[in-house]
Write a protein that holds these residues in place. Structure first.
Motif, PDB file in Angstrom:
ATOM      1  N   PRO A 138       0.786  -1.234   0.181  1.00  0.00           N
ATOM      2  CA  PRO A 138       0.007  -0.067  -0.101  1.00  0.00           C
ATOM      3  C   PRO A 138       0.698   1.430  -0.084  1.00  0.00           C
ATOM      4  CG  PRO A 138      -0.180  -0.994   2.143  1.00  0.00           C
ATOM      5  CD  PRO A 138       0.717  -1.864   1.391  1.00  0.00           C
ATOM      6  N   TYR A 139       0.342   2.306  -0.752  1.00  0.00           N
ATOM      7  CA  TYR A 139       1.050   3.496  -0.837  1.00  0.00           C
ATOM      8  C   TYR A 139       0.210   4.565  -0.296  1.00  0.00           C
ATOM      9  CZ  TYR A 139       5.491   1.838  -2.826  1.00  0.00           C
ATOM     10  OH  TYR A 139       6.499   1.297  -2.870  1.00  0.00           O
ATOM     11  N   VAL A 140       0.399   5.961   0.036  1.00  0.00           N
ATOM     12  CA  VAL A 140      -0.300   6.887   0.671  1.00  0.00           C
ATOM     13  C   VAL A 140      -0.991   7.685  -0.472  1.00  0.00           C
ATOM     14  CG1 VAL A 140       0.940   6.868   2.884  1.00  0.00           C
ATOM     15  CG2 VAL A 140       1.428   8.612   0.981  1.00  0.00           C
ATOM     16  N   SER A 141      -0.574   7.726  -1.664  1.00  0.00           N
ATOM     17  CA  SER A 141      -1.308   8.418  -2.478  1.00  0.00           C
ATOM     18  C   SER A 141      -0.980   7.713  -4.356  1.00  0.00           C
ATOM     19  CB  SER A 141      -0.802   9.794  -2.379  1.00  0.00           C
ATOM     20  OG  SER A 141       0.770   9.727  -3.031  1.00  0.00           O
ATOM     21  N   VAL A 142      -1.879   8.060  -5.077  1.00  0.00           N
ATOM     22  CA  VAL A 142      -1.638   7.749  -6.483  1.00  0.00           C
ATOM     23  C   VAL A 142      -0.303   8.175  -6.913  1.00  0.00           C
ATOM     24  CG1 VAL A 142      -2.565   8.157  -8.695  1.00  0.00           C
ATOM     25  CG2 VAL A 142      -4.081   7.672  -6.982  1.00  0.00           C
ATOM     26  N   GLN A 143       0.111   9.198  -6.598  1.00  0.00           N
ATOM     27  CA  GLN A 143       1.253   9.808  -7.059  1.00  0.00           C
ATOM     28  C   GLN A 143       2.543   8.863  -6.491  1.00  0.00           C
ATOM     29  OE1 GLN A 143      -0.958  11.635  -5.921  1.00  0.00           O
ATOM     30  NE2 GLN A 143      -1.013  14.005  -6.417  1.00  0.00           N
ATOM     31  N   SER A 144       2.361   8.647  -5.126  1.00  0.00           N
ATOM     32  CA  SER A 144       3.687   7.602  -4.563  1.00  0.00           C
ATOM     33  C   SER A 144       3.474   6.363  -5.259  1.00  0.00           C
ATOM     34  CB  SER A 144       3.673   7.861  -3.125  1.00  0.00           C
ATOM     35  OG  SER A 144       2.350   7.401  -2.663  1.00  0.00           O
ATOM     36  N   ALA A 145       2.482   5.897  -5.232  1.00  0.00           N
ATOM     37  CA  ALA A 145       2.298   4.497  -5.977  1.00  0.00           C
ATOM     38  C   ALA A 145       2.770   4.606  -7.291  1.00  0.00           C
ATOM     39  CB  ALA A 145       0.934   3.853  -5.997  1.00  0.00           C
ATOM     40  N   LEU A 146       2.654   5.427  -8.294  1.00  0.00           N
ATOM     41  CA  LEU A 146       3.250   5.533  -9.726  1.00  0.00           C
ATOM     42  C   LEU A 146       4.635   6.009  -9.571  1.00  0.00           C
ATOM     43  CD1 LEU A 146       0.104   7.234 -11.459  1.00  0.00           C
ATOM     44  CD2 LEU A 146       0.712   4.958 -11.609  1.00  0.00           C
ATOM     45  N   ASP A 147       5.037   6.806  -8.394  1.00  0.00           N
ATOM     46  CA  ASP A 147       6.663   7.002  -8.473  1.00  0.00           C
ATOM     47  C   ASP A 147       7.136   5.801  -8.053  1.00  0.00           C
ATOM     48  OD1 ASP A 147       6.271   9.635  -9.182  1.00  0.00           O
ATOM     49  OD2 ASP A 147       6.472  10.410  -7.218  1.00  0.00           O
ATOM     50  N   ALA A 148       6.586   4.754  -7.262  1.00  0.00           N
ATOM     51  CA  ALA A 148       7.323   3.578  -6.866  1.00  0.00           C
ATOM     52  C   ALA A 148       7.744   2.764  -8.376  1.00  0.00           C
ATOM     53  CB  ALA A 148       6.404   2.870  -6.159  1.00  0.00           C
TER      54      ALA A 148
END
Ligand code: PPY
Length: 310
Positions: free
Chosen positions: A32-42
């Motif tokens: 799990p990531y805290v935001s859409v941005q952080s998930a896509l950055d991963a």
């Protein structure tokens, strides 16, 4: 370490439920990531193999954070889509009654789906947005808000109870989620596929948008989503996110994309992937003159003409 999929968390989001419907999710670590941005950055940094995020819902249209992330930055590709029917539960700490609720929270995309219910049952409650619906539930557990709209399944995870269930202003509300990864060869066509692109006009003129859409229309391609997003370069400057029926390996789609590449300032290919709304074999019949064979026959004929063999 197994390959991992990043998703909009924390645990208990609709996104997680939708992700778990994909067979390939069973063989990945789901993070799990805290935001859409952080998930896509991963995905962009190589920390995750792919990310799973909401992109569109049937009540409000595109989830703009996701569209904007796909429009800009290092290119990413949509591998898969999933549709999930959504109804909300109002989650509270045990003992809370409707009359106690002064503040409510959820993901911004939830609000248009529960607005009428709120007006009827909690007209004076103050709404504040959370990073996701499960994050809203977590904030209620922490005592920061009185209630959260989230999936009923999130209640137990955050020590909450559903005060109301099956809340939905619109019947059959659905959210579409996408699995996004680094650019890769699209999966083979299934016969019921979708192609996503972002288009930037070359110049502003009457009919400029119609000119772009005509590239699809003249090749018998149906559009499933057309959403304008500001380019950030001043009022009136927009790019267009388009989902079109078909696969880039279909001749008609390849020709439409070639046409767009010629007339647009920029085209970003976001992927060709199987449609989640219909099974292969259920796609609408092709418009006469737009099959692969007809495109091939036409291009052979032009070649023969050019050779003087007509
Ligand atoms: O997955 C979630 O729980 C989200 O927060 C995104 C979302 C928002 C509204 C409906 C479905 C998914």
């Amino acid at each position: 370490m197994p390959a991992s999929y990043a998703y909009l968390g924390p645990e208990g989001t609709f996104t997680e439920v939708a992700l778990r419907t994909l067979p390939e999710a069973a063989t990945r670590e789901l993070i799990p990531y805290v935001s859409v941005q952080s998930a896509l950055d991963a995905v962009r940094t190589g920390e995750a193999e792919a990310a799973f995020v909401p992109i569109e819902n049937s009540v409000e249209g595109g989830i703009t954070t996701t569209l904007d992330e796909l429009v800009a930055g290092e290119p990413l590709t949509i591998y898969r889509e999933v549709l999930l029917s959504i109804t909300f539960a109002l989650l509270v700490r045990p003992g809370t009654e409707l009359a106690d609720i002064k503040t409510v929270t959820a993901h911004p995309a939830a609000q248009p789906q529960v607005r009428n219910w709120l007006r009827a049952h909690l007209p004076d409650a103050l709404w504040e947005s959370a990073a996701s619906n499960a994050d809203g539930a977590r904030l209620v557990q922490e005592g920061r808000y009185d209630a959260a709209f989230a999936g009923e399944f999130a209640a137990a995870r955050y020590g909450l109870v559903p005060l109301e269930t099956d809340i939905h202003d619109a019947e059959n509300a659905q959210t579409r989620f996408v699995l996004v990864g680094r650019p890769a060869r699209p999966a083979a066509p299934t016969g019921a596929d979708k192609t996503s692109v972002v288009l930037w006009q070359r110049d502003d003129h009457p009919g400029a948008l119609r000119d772009l859409i005509d590239e699809f229309a003249t090749r018998g391609i149906n559009l499933m989503l057309l959403q304008s997003r500001p380019t950030g370069e001043g009022i009136g400057n927009y790019c267009f996110c388009v989902d079109a029926e078909g696969h880039i390996s279909d001749r008609r789609m390849a020709e439409a994309l070639m046409g767009l590449k010629r007339v647009c300032l920029q085209v970003r290919f976001l992927g060709s992937y199987p449609r989640a709304d219909i099974a292969p074999g259920e796609a609408r019949p092709l418009r006469a003159g737009t099959s692969d064979q007809e495109f091939l026959a036409a291009s052979d004929w032009v070649a023969r003409c050019q050779d003087g063999r007509f």
